[in-house]
Scaffold this motif. Structure first.
Motif, PDB file in Angstrom:
ATOM      1  N   GLY A 199     -47.493 -25.802 -40.795  1.00 17.71           N
ATOM      2  CA  GLY A 199     -48.055 -26.744 -41.787  1.00 17.71           C
ATOM      3  C   GLY A 199     -49.522 -26.417 -42.056  1.00 17.71           C
ATOM      4  N   TRP A 200     -50.288 -26.203 -40.988  1.00 17.82           N
ATOM      5  CA  TRP A 200     -51.720 -25.913 -41.139  1.00 17.82           C
ATOM      6  C   TRP A 200     -51.905 -24.639 -41.956  1.00 17.82           C
ATOM      7  N   ARG A 241     -51.131 -25.177 -45.655  1.00 14.92           N
ATOM      8  CA  ARG A 241     -52.216 -25.882 -46.384  1.00 14.92           C
ATOM      9  C   ARG A 241     -53.343 -24.897 -46.637  1.00 14.92           C
ATOM     10  N   HIS A 242     -53.642 -24.075 -45.608  1.00 18.37           N
ATOM     11  CA  HIS A 242     -54.762 -23.126 -45.696  1.00 18.37           C
ATOM     12  C   HIS A 242     -54.492 -22.116 -46.801  1.00 18.37           C
ATOM     13  N   TYR A 292     -52.404 -22.225 -49.290  1.00 15.29           N
ATOM     14  CA  TYR A 292     -52.173 -22.744 -50.644  1.00 15.29           C
ATOM     15  C   TYR A 292     -53.493 -22.849 -51.403  1.00 15.29           C
ATOM     16  N   PHE A 293     -54.588 -23.185 -50.636  1.00 11.54           N
ATOM     17  CA  PHE A 293     -55.841 -23.403 -51.381  1.00 11.54           C
ATOM     18  C   PHE A 293     -56.577 -22.090 -51.552  1.00 11.54           C
ATOM     19  N   THR A 342     -41.377 -20.799 -42.476  1.00 13.27           N
ATOM     20  CA  THR A 342     -41.226 -22.257 -42.639  1.00 13.27           C
ATOM     21  C   THR A 342     -39.765 -22.640 -42.460  1.00 13.27           C
ATOM     22  N   PHE A 374     -44.760 -28.454 -54.240  1.00 15.44           N
ATOM     23  CA  PHE A 374     -44.543 -28.062 -52.838  1.00 15.44           C
ATOM     24  C   PHE A 374     -43.120 -27.612 -52.550  1.00 15.44           C
ATOM     25  N   TRP A 417     -42.821 -22.147 -54.458  1.00 13.69           N
ATOM     26  CA  TRP A 417     -43.319 -21.117 -53.534  1.00 13.69           C
ATOM     27  C   TRP A 417     -42.730 -19.755 -53.915  1.00 13.69           C
TER      28      TRP A 417
END
Lengths: 224, 94, 102, 484, 500
Positions: free
Chosen positions: E50-51, E54-55, E57-58, E89, E485, E490
């Motif tokens: 998850g971390w 998020r990292h 994606y931005f 994932t 998401f 993706w």
């Protein structure tokens, strides 16, 4: 290696093959230069610093001393192998005939003297540790044949100490001279002769005992 | 001088032939005991050859170890083998 | 065709005879004798060719090698003879078990 | 080159095991302690040598220098071989400590013989003189035969006898080669011979004699018949030694002679192709025989015959591609040593625990020894050449060399060998997963024996990851020359 | 290894490797500790994923990479990129659910430490396959996957299981050898095996092209064994003899997906789609995939054993991914890659249901399933969602991937592919709808073969909860496909990187 009673055609083909090998190698030998001095000049040149006068002893114990050390280790390990395989099987000990009983009383002291002489003469002429050891071994075999047995006191670690004396001393000297001459087995010149004699004496003794132990064909006093 | 070299050649030739003949007999003769005895003789002739080749050290070593001791070892092993055969025959028959 | 080379050829002869007997003879004691004779053959080659030094003493290095070789040979023979005796004690016959009869 | 500081480490590597052998022979009750202490010391010195060696070192024994005296040489190739014998040696010593604890009668003979064998190994890997190699080879052969016969069973004695005869024959052939080379070029030092040797009939004769003698002792295909009975019927620490180390010593000599004396004279492709062919036949024959075996230790012994075949593929490949092929071969030899030692130790545990080594009804035993089975499986993975293992890296390098050389038949042999290895090893591993009832409580296996097997097996995995430092060590003083 | 980012890929691997190694050493009776270790490992991995998502994606530019040089030009490298994260994932989510399911399923079974140890090793290998940054590391983890799944297949210990394990080994080891040969050969030609978007072999000279075609065949054959392409699929139905969580793990999460993922990597990041098309290998690959789709569905029709039918359905479904990749168009590629996730979710639901039926009522055959809907409504509801997805009915995820695959086929001008998709959907319906009909409308027998009573609930909580979650997620992924998401978004991000 081939099974029992090899078939005739096999014998013939092996013989043919070996004759071919013999012929080829003989032809190669004949091709070698008839006159060649080998390393004799180099040995002669270094004789002065070798600590002994006889070239063969110089090569055996000084120039190629490392070989001799390993070769004595081979003899020791063979004796070890024999001991690991079986207990001692003394030769048939029915009482020896009159002639055989009398023989060792005359011969053994002579052979021990002979061994000492050979050892001493090794520095200047043909002789040295191995020949002396062999004569000692022959004396031992003669004694064993006439019913003499190693006293029990000598069958324990003392015998084992005797067996390793030769190699042990050689290793000791080889390492001890390193600080003095900076390199393994580098005998410092003034003491080279005496060191070689010391090594040869113990080597002769332990080779004699080893050959006797080999003749016994096993470990004295071991139970199986 | 010629005779000495001639004699020398003859001796060497003889030694070589005897050596080869002894070796062949050791490996091909019938009895084992006979083979061992011939092998000891082979060792002694070989010592002579070493003397002829100006190698006294080797001659001494060969005579003492090669012929003497190896011969003794062979003979004692042969004796023990015969003793074993005798024991096996007697076990077999009993 | 100096004497030295001739002796060396005899050494080769001994080597070949020994090798033939080692392969063909079945009795283990015979094989051990064959190995000894082959060893003597090689030593003969070594020492004979040392005699090719023109005049004066022969080359001492092969002599030292041969002495070492003889001692190694007697060590190997002693081990072989005791092993032979143990093989006969356990298997009852002085021959090698057939290779494929594991 | 003798002037500057010449480190004593190589000399210690030879004299320490020798002193250990002498002491453990005299002081019998403390033989095991002395043996293990020596093993640890030799291991530490080998590691120290590895880290301190930057250039190849030549150590003149007695200070006399090449033609007259004997030299010891340490370069990348001998360093890796020393590390191999140090690692496997330490493992086997610890294993033997546990194995012979219950058999003091055998232990008294095992330790001096094993340390003598170790002396011969280290002396052989350091020797730069072909006659000195003969003496170390003989010392190695005799102590290996005595160790093989240690078990005392009929099979062990028969195997040891045949092994002795073959070993002596090999040594004599080798010695005849030494005699020819000495009398033709006036020296027995490998480096000097390399300079003086020229392409004459005598060199070819010496090449043939020495090669036949050495492949006899390495049990290459037509001469492999003596290895399985000798290695399988010996006691398990001894089998581990024989298969992992002793058989590789004669290959090392053949490689050393080939690289420094015979290859520069490029004796034609016939020799290299023949050796490669024999190697390929060894791989196929050994693997098929291993597949056929019903007894565990014989299966592993035939696997040794097969794995040795790979080493000889190096000859034709190096002729075409250069040093890269030899790096692959040496890496395969190193990972085979660790894997085979772990395999024999695990098999030893299984035989000790179960009382028999018939593969068919092995499953009850195997499930009671999870550690030994894990060691067997991990070591097996390295033998099959599956990642992550040293065997995989070696196989990868060998494949790379074969493809670059364009010799596709060797590629096929390497791949088929890997698959056959997977077949006969999974035949055994498969038994771990049967539903056998849990077996009787036979004599338990001392834990040190299981853990040493596992540590060596994990070692093969580390060999698969920690590759570049080893290859760098192997390349010091580029022993394999610059290549064609 | 200087920046702490470089440790992230290793942490991903370690989160399943370390618990696995510890579990191996655990004695059989310490159940609670083993469960805690298992679940904590799975949760940690999920949080890490998850971390990273998020990292990534931005600020897409950040590079997580661990590199260890083995041989001078060849190193073991793990790198996080969008394609890898998709597979990681999927596998970490499904690993958590399958662990919960397995704990419930194997209640009181023997050798559970060994099972969960290899279970964790298998997931570690899967993550390694996903994160591999070059073909060498991929091969290493690909073979490690074989070694860690073999014990799972033979876990039961019965003769049938060991025979299945043997055939599994033969297929996968031969596959591994082909892959090894292809990889080494490629390495001798190109000198480096690093995965680069749009491939790295395009610039080799003309004379190497025949060799490249052979290498392509070798690589695809090696990967095809695990991706169950037709001639190489034999091991998969036989591996059905293993326990339900194993078949779920093998078919939805690990083995089969590793093969398909490998084909995606090879076609996109080794050869590059355009170069593969120009070499003329893309169309034959599509044909083989098409044959597999049809063949798998036909064989599924004749299977009475529920899990064997699902196995053959997997054989055909995985080839959707392969055909998507082989069609060499961006839209088809999106369909193929997103199907990687969708098929995972749907197939794992179906296998969980099969496991529930076997564990609770002792039902293995479809003929025994009549009226089971009344007895286990929730499980059969999830089964129905999964079945609809397989057929490709709109709300469920399967429809999305088939829709994009058809669009891609048109865009790539390979209209015959649409025919294949339609036929396969009909066949799917043919082998799923009868099952649904008997389950819901059939008359339940008086007594189920081995009915186990769970009081008010229809089956154990640990069995039912994962089934419902995966069923619901298969549905949600279909409905919320357009949200940023979703796996579809993706997949579009990945394709953007591969094609432009």
């Amino acid at each position: 290696m081939t099974p029992r009673g090899a078939a005739p055609w096999l014998r013939f083909s092996v013989a043919l093959l070996l004759v071919g090998m013999f012929a080829a190698l003989a032809w190669v030998l004949l091709g070698l230069p008839p006159r060649s001095a080998g390393l004799q000049p180099q040995v002669a040149a270094q004789m002065a610093v070798s600590g002994v006068d006889h070239p063969v002893t110089a090569v055996l114990l000084n120039f190629r001393g490392y070989d001799t050390l390993l070769e004595m280790a081979v003899l020791l390990l063979a004796c070890l192998g024999v001991w690991s395989l079986s207990p001692a099987v003394p030769p048939t000990d029915e009482t020896p005939g009159a002639m055989l009983a009398a023989l060792p009383r005359q011969l053994v002291p002579l052979m021990v003297l002979m061994a000492g002489y050979l050892l001493w003469r090794g520095a200047t002429g043909p002789g040295g540790a191995f020949q002396a050891g062999a004569v000692l071994g022959a004396a031992g075999v003669l004694l064993l044949l006439t019913g003499w047995r190693l006293p029990v006191r000598w069958q324990g670690w003392r015998l084992r100490l005797l067996l390793i004396a030769g190699v042990g001393m050689f290793v000791l000297v080889a390492l001890a001279v390193v600080p003095a001459s900076g390199v393994l087995l580098g005998y410092p010149l003034p003491v080279a002769g005496t060191l070689i004699l010391l090594i040869e004496a113990l080597a002769g003794l332990s080779i004699g005992v080893t050959l006797m132990a080999l003749f016994l064909g096993g470990e004295p006093g071991a139970s199986r | 001088m010629a005779i000495a070299t001639l004699l020398g050649w003859a001796l060497d030739g003889l030694l070589m032939l005897v050596l080869l003949w002894l070796a062949w007999r050791v490996l091909a003769c019938k009895g084992l005991f006979r083979a061992v005895v011939l092998f000891i003789a082979f060792g002694l002739v070989l010592s002579l050859v070493w003397v002829r080749l100006d190698a006294p050290d080797v001659a001494l070593a060969e005579a003492a170890i090669g012929a003497g001791l190896t011969g003794a070892l062979l003979l004692s092993t042969l004796a023990r083998l015969d003793a074993l055969d005798a024991k096996q025959d007697e076990d077999a028959s009993s | 065709m100096s004497v030295a080379v001739l002796y060396a050829v005899t050494g080769l002869g001994l080597f070949s005879l020994g090798l033939y007997a080692l392969i063909v003879r079945a009795h283990l004691l015979r094989k051990i004798l064959a190995l000894n004779i082959m060893g003597s053959g090689v030593f003969l080659v070594l020492t004979a060719l040392a005699r090719r030094a023109p005049d004066g003493p022969p080359d001492p290095v092969p002599h030292a090698m041969v002495i070492t070789g003889i001692v190694v040979a007697v060590a190997a023979t002693a081990l072989a003879l005791v092993l032979l005796r143990r093989v006969v004690e356990t298997t009852g016959q002085p021959r090698l078990p057939d290779p494929d009869s594991e | 080159m003798a002037a500057e500081h010449v480190s004593l480490l190589p000399v210690l590597l030879i004299f320490l095991p020798l002193i250990g052998a002498l002491l453990s022979f005299v002081f019998r009750r403390r033989a095991a302690g002395l043996g293990i202490a020596t093993a640890v010391a030799v291991f530490v010195i080998a590691i120290a040598l590895a880290f301190s060696l930057t250039r190849p070192q030549r150590y003149p024994v007695g200070g006399w220098g090449a033609p007259l005296g004997i030299d010891l040489v340490v370069d990348g190739l001998s360093l890796i071989m020393l590390l191999m014998s140090a690692t496997v040696g330490l493992g086997v010593s610890l294993y033997a400590g546990g194995y012979f604890h219950a058999r003091p009668q055998l232990a008294r003979a095992f330790w001096p013989l094993w340390l003598g064998l170790w002396t011969a190994l280290n002396g052989l890997f350091l020797a730069a003189d072909i006659f000195n190699l003969y003496v170390t080879l003989e010392l190695l052969g005799l102590s290996a035969v005595a160790l093989a016969a240690l078990g005392g069973s009929a099979a062990a004695l028969g195997g040891a006898m045949r092994y002795l005869l073959v070993s002596l024959l090999g040594s004599l052939l080798y010695l005849l080669g030494v005699a020819l080379l000495y009398h033709a070029f006036g020296s027995v030092d490998i480096a000097l011979l390399g300079e003086r040797a020229s392409a004459q009939p005598v060199t070819l004769a010496a090449l043939v004699l020495m090669t036949v003698g050495l492949i006899l002792k390495t049990a290459l295909f037509p001469f492999h018949f003596w290895l399985p009975p000798a290695h399988a019927s010996a006691s398990s620490p001894v089998s581990a030694l024989l298969s992992a180390l002793v058989v590789k010593a004669s290959f090392y000599i053949l490689l050393r002679l080939w690289l420094e004396i015979f290859e520069p004279l490029n004796p034609g492709r016939g020799v290299t192709e023949l050796l490669g062919l024999l190697g390929a036949l060894a791989v196929l024959w050994g693997s098929l025989q291993a597949l056929r075996q019903t007894r565990l230790k014989l299966l592993i012994a035939y696997s040794t015959v097969a794995q040795l075949g790979y080493l000889f593929l190096g000859f034709p490949l190096a002729a075409a591609v250069g040093p890269a092929a030899w790096q692959a071969v040496i890496y395969l030899a190193l990972s085979h040593a660790l894997a085979k030692a772990a395999l024999f130790m695990a098999a030893g545990n299984i035989v000790l625990f179960g009382g028999h080594d018939r593969i068919a009804d092995l499953d009850r035993v195997v499930q009671r020894l999870p550690l030994s089975l894990a060691a067997f499986a991990i070591a097996g993975i390295s033998l099959m050449g599956l990642p992550p293992s040293g065997g995989f890296i070696g196989k990868w390098l060998l494949l790379e060399a074969a493809i670059e050389a364009g010799q596709w038949w060797w590629v096929v042999i390497i791949l088929i060998g890997g698959m056959l290895a997977a077949a006969y090893l999974f035949k055994v591993i498969g038994f771990a997963f049967t539903r056998a009832p849990v077996s009787h409580e036979a004599n338990a296996v001392p834990p040190v024996m299981e853990w040493t097997a596992l540590v060596l097996a994990v070692g093969t995995v580390l060999l698969g990851l920690w590759v570049s430092p080893l290859l760098a060590w192997l390349a010091t003083g580029n022993p394999f020359g610059v290549g064609p | 290894m200087n920046h702490w980012y470089d440790w992230v890929p290793l942490m991903l691997l370690g989160s399943s490797l370390l618990p696995g190694l510890v579990i191996f050493a655990l004695p059989e009776r310490s159940v609670r500790l083993r469960t805690v270790l298992n679940l904590s490992g799975a949760v940690v991995k999920l949080l890490l994923v998850g971390w990273i998502l998020r990292h990534i994606y931005f600020d897409y530019a950040v590079l997580f990479e661990t590199r260890l040089t083995l041989i001078p030009q060849l190193d073991l490298a793990l790198r996080i990129d969008p394609l890898a994260m998709l597979f990681v994932t999927l596998s970490s989510v499904l690993w958590l659910l399958t662990t919960i399911y397995a704990i419930g399923y194997l209640e009181g079974a023997p050798h559970r430490s060994r099972f969960f140890g290899f279970f964790s090793l298998c997931v570690t290998a899967t993550v390694g396959v996903a994160l591999a940054a070059n073909l060498f590391t991929f091969l290493l983890f690909y073979e490690l996957l074989t070694l860690s799944t073999y014990p799972l297949v033979v876990h039961r210990g019965s003769d049938k299981a060991r025979r299945a394990g043997q055939s599994y080994l033969i297929y996968t080891i031969v596959g591994g050898v082909l892959l090894l040969l292809g990889t080494v050969w490629l390495y001798t030609l190109t000198g480096s095996l690093e995965f680069t978007p749009r491939g790295f072999v395009a610039d080799l000279e003309q004379r190497h092209h025949p060799a490249l075609i052979l290498i392509f065949i070798l690589l695809i054959a090696g990967l095809g064994v695990k991706a169950a392409l037709v001639p190489l699929h034999g091991w998969l139905p036989q591996a059905m003899v293993a326990a339900a969580p194993v078949s779920a793990l093998l078919h939805a999460v690990a083995v089969v997906k590793a093969g398909a993922f490998g084909i995606v990597r090879v076609v996109y990041e080794v050869f590059g789609v355009q170069f593969a098309a120009s070499l003329g290998v893309a169309v034959p690959l599509a044909i083989v995939a098409a044959i597999t789709i049809i063949y798998g569905s036909i064989r599924a029709l004749y299977q009475d054993d529920l899990k064997r039918r699902l196995a053959f359905s997997t054989v055909s479904q995985v080839s959707y991914i392969v055909i998507g990749v082989a069609l060499a168009g961006p839209v088809a590629a999106i369909g193929g890659i997103v199907h990687l996730v969708h098929q995972g979710l749907m197939k794992i639901t179906l296998f969980f249901c099969a496991g529930n039926l076997a564990e609770t009522l002792g039902i293995h055959k479809i003929s025994e399933m009549s009226g089971v809907g009344r007895r286990m409504p929730w499980t059969m509801a999830a089964f129905t969602i999964g079945a609809f997805g397989m057929i490709g009915l709109p709300p469920v995820a399967g429809f999305i991937s088939k829709w994009y695959l058809s669009l891609g086929a048109i865009e790539a001008g390979q209209d015959w592919v649409i025919g294949v998709l339609v036929i396969s959907s009909l066949l799917n319906a043919a082998y799923f709808l009868p099952v649904l009909y008997t389950a819901w409308f059939g008359t339940p027998p008086e007594r189920w073969p081995q009915a186990r009573d769970f009081g008010r609930r229809e089956t154990a909580r640990a069995l039912l909860f994962p089934t419902l979650v995966t069923g619901a997620s298969a549905l949600l992924v279909g409905i919320l496909a357009a949200t940023p998401f979703s796996p579809l978004a993706w997949a579009k991000l990945i394709i953007e990187r591969e094609f432009y």
